[in-house]
Enzyme design. Structure first.
Site, PDB file in Angstrom:
ATOM      1  N   CYS A   1     114.353  -8.617 -68.896  1.00 32.48           N
ATOM      2  CA  CYS A   1     113.417  -7.667 -69.509  1.00 32.48           C
ATOM      3  C   CYS A   1     112.127  -7.441 -68.793  1.00 32.48           C
ATOM      4  O   CYS A   1     111.358  -6.580 -68.842  1.00 32.48           O
ATOM      5  CB  CYS A   1     113.378  -7.644 -71.033  1.00 32.48           C
ATOM      6  SG  CYS A   1     115.122  -7.423 -71.492  1.00 32.48           S
TER       7      CYS A   1
ATOM      8  N   HIS B   1     108.761  -2.397 -72.310  1.00 35.96           N
ATOM      9  CA  HIS B   1     110.105  -2.654 -72.374  1.00 35.96           C
ATOM     10  C   HIS B   1     110.927  -2.078 -73.669  1.00 35.96           C
ATOM     11  O   HIS B   1     110.377  -2.532 -74.864  1.00 35.96           O
ATOM     12  CB  HIS B   1     110.171  -4.260 -72.428  1.00 35.96           C
ATOM     13  CG  HIS B   1     111.779  -4.483 -72.790  1.00 35.96           C
ATOM     14  ND1 HIS B   1     112.792  -3.882 -71.814  1.00 35.96           N
ATOM     15  CD2 HIS B   1     112.399  -5.292 -73.365  1.00 35.96           C
ATOM     16  CE1 HIS B   1     114.027  -4.313 -72.266  1.00 35.96           C
ATOM     17  NE2 HIS B   1     113.723  -5.327 -73.404  1.00 35.96           N
TER      18      HIS B   1
ATOM     19  N   ASN C   1     119.408  -0.790 -75.068  1.00 34.38           N
ATOM     20  CA  ASN C   1     118.148  -1.717 -74.071  1.00 34.38           C
ATOM     21  C   ASN C   1     119.043  -2.090 -72.918  1.00 34.38           C
ATOM     22  O   ASN C   1     119.777  -2.774 -72.789  1.00 34.38           O
ATOM     23  CB  ASN C   1     118.057  -2.974 -74.751  1.00 34.38           C
ATOM     24  CG  ASN C   1     117.139  -4.049 -74.201  1.00 34.38           C
ATOM     25  OD1 ASN C   1     116.857  -3.892 -73.251  1.00 34.38           O
ATOM     26  ND2 ASN C   1     116.674  -4.894 -75.122  1.00 34.38           N
TER      27      ASN C   1
END
Lengths: 72, 337
Positions: free
Chosen positions: B114, B265, B295
């Site tokens: 990430c 993020h 995500n």
């Protein structure tokens, strides 16, 4: 403590008045509830407690003690 | 910094995993609860024969076609993934061929999750600043779905597969955009908090690593699957993100108010709500994109950036990018258009 208790009641989906120290977390205390409570503690008290210790709590009183120790 | 982002294209695989399908598997989590907590309505999942490399190639092809970019201009390829096609060779080398880039290009993989887009962007800016490349294709792509146990709601509700291709170019006359400065952070003591343990050489896959266990929350996983300690990752994020944001504003000599947007993020709604409160930012400065894709690991930030473009051009503005996650690894960087 009232902001905290209201927030916890929302996380556990119970009435805030039910959250006496002796309230048993039991089945309600899943990983999502623990993570949500970590964020709540950070928001209300600006401290962090260990995720593992928080997950081990059995009652609302246990959470209170953990937070008190972190704030102190 | 003498470089700027020219264009971004994204790609998601076709198959959609909805909350209704997940709710059938996890009776204690109805679809509306999943949406309420995660902010995610659906995620895209790569097919059995579709890899992160395939998704990355599709994003790059879209970039070349839609934005009229000449692939012959690319002189360096950076591919960020944690789901490579092979142990070796490097996936970026295969991508060079698939994209028919010239054999004069440099190509390498970076293995980050990430935080990967911000790191990739910093490497691209560094290669350009050092005079080693002038037109860099940064591809981020991941397929965490392949690591996730179908019965692990703690991660299956959150992650979606996806890819982004970002073109970074050395500034020419009249170019006003910039990339940098950056600030970084790493804490490998948290490696076990977000991990796929089996399949490397420390813990090769075996009958033992494939054994499924049920955790206290009823989630099922083996050591070959993705494990995330959500609580530990939240604590890490709430500590490190405000810290790295402060380090970056100090370094840039700017207040956080000088940034039009702070692009975090896109972990999930809950994480972004917590961070946004902690950073004291208004809703309109923290753009979000997770409802329809989940995500997507290293591609979440370019998914947000792509939406800011109007007819493939980015409006003028200064933005802060903040990546954080597996490693544990984090980074923040400034960009302007």
């Amino acid at each position: 403590m009232s902001d905290f208790r209201d927030g916890l009641a929302e996380i556990l989906e119970v009435e805030a008045s039910e959250l006496e120290d002796g309230f048993e977390l039991g089945e309600l205390w899943d990983s999502l509830a623990v993570v949500s409570t970590l964020a709540l503690i950070d928001e209300v008290h600006d401290v962090s407690v260990s995720a593992e210790d928080l997950a081990e709590c059995k009652t609302v009183g246990d959470i209170g003690k953990l937070v008190d120790a972190a704030v102190a | 910094m003498p470089a700027h982002i020219v264009a971004i294209a994204t790609h998601v695989p076709e198959t959609i995993l909805s909350n209704a399908e997940l709710a059938d598997l996890y009776p204690e989590w109805p679809a509306d609860k999943i949406l309420d907590k995660t902010g995610i309505a659906e995620r895209h999942i790569a097919g059995p024969d579709e890899t992160a490399l395939d998704l990355g190639v599709a994003a790059a092809e879209k970039l070349f076609e839609r934005d009229g970019i000449d692939r012959g201009d690319v002189d360096f390829l950076i591919f960020c993934t944690q789901a490579p096609d092979y142990v070796l060779p490097t996936s970026a080398c295969i991508m060079q061929d698939r994209l028919q880039l010239g054999t004069g290009v440099g190509a390498l993989d970076i293995n980050l999750g990430c935080s990967g887009f911000v790191y990739g962007l910093s490497l691209a800016a560094g290669l350009i600043a050092g005079g080693m490349a002038s037109t860099i294709l940064l591809v981020t792509a991941d397929t965490y779905s392949k690591y996730i146990n179908a019965r692990d709601k703690s991660v299956r509700t959150l992650f979606g597969d996806g890819a982004a291709a970002t073109l970074i170019k050395r500034n020419g006359p009249g170019d006003t955009g910039s990339i940098g400065p950056f600030e970084f952070g790493t804490d490998g003591s948290g490696a076990h908090q977000l991990i796929v343990e089996g399949g490397g050489f420390r813990t090769p896959r075996s009958v033992e690593t494939s054994e499924e266990v049920v955790d206290k929350s009823g989630n099922v996983r083996s050591r070959d699957n993705l494990y995330m300690n959500g609580g530990a990752v939240l604590n890490f994020t709430l500590k490190r993100v405000p810290e790295v944001v402060a380090r970056l504003t100090d370094k840039a000599g700017l207040s956080i108010e000088a940034y039009d947007n702070v692009i975090l993020h896109q972990a999930n709604k809950f994480m972004l709500d917590s961070l946004q409160k902690k950073l004291g930012l208004a809703d309109d400065r923290v753009p979000r994109r997770y409802a329809d894709i989940g995500n997507t690991v290293s591609s979440t930030i370019p998914f947000v950036l792509e939406e800011m473009a109007e007819q493939s051009r980015f409006p003028p503005g200064r933005h802060m990018l903040v990546g954080f996650g597996v490693g544990l690894s984090w980074a923040a960087g400034s960009i302007s258009f």
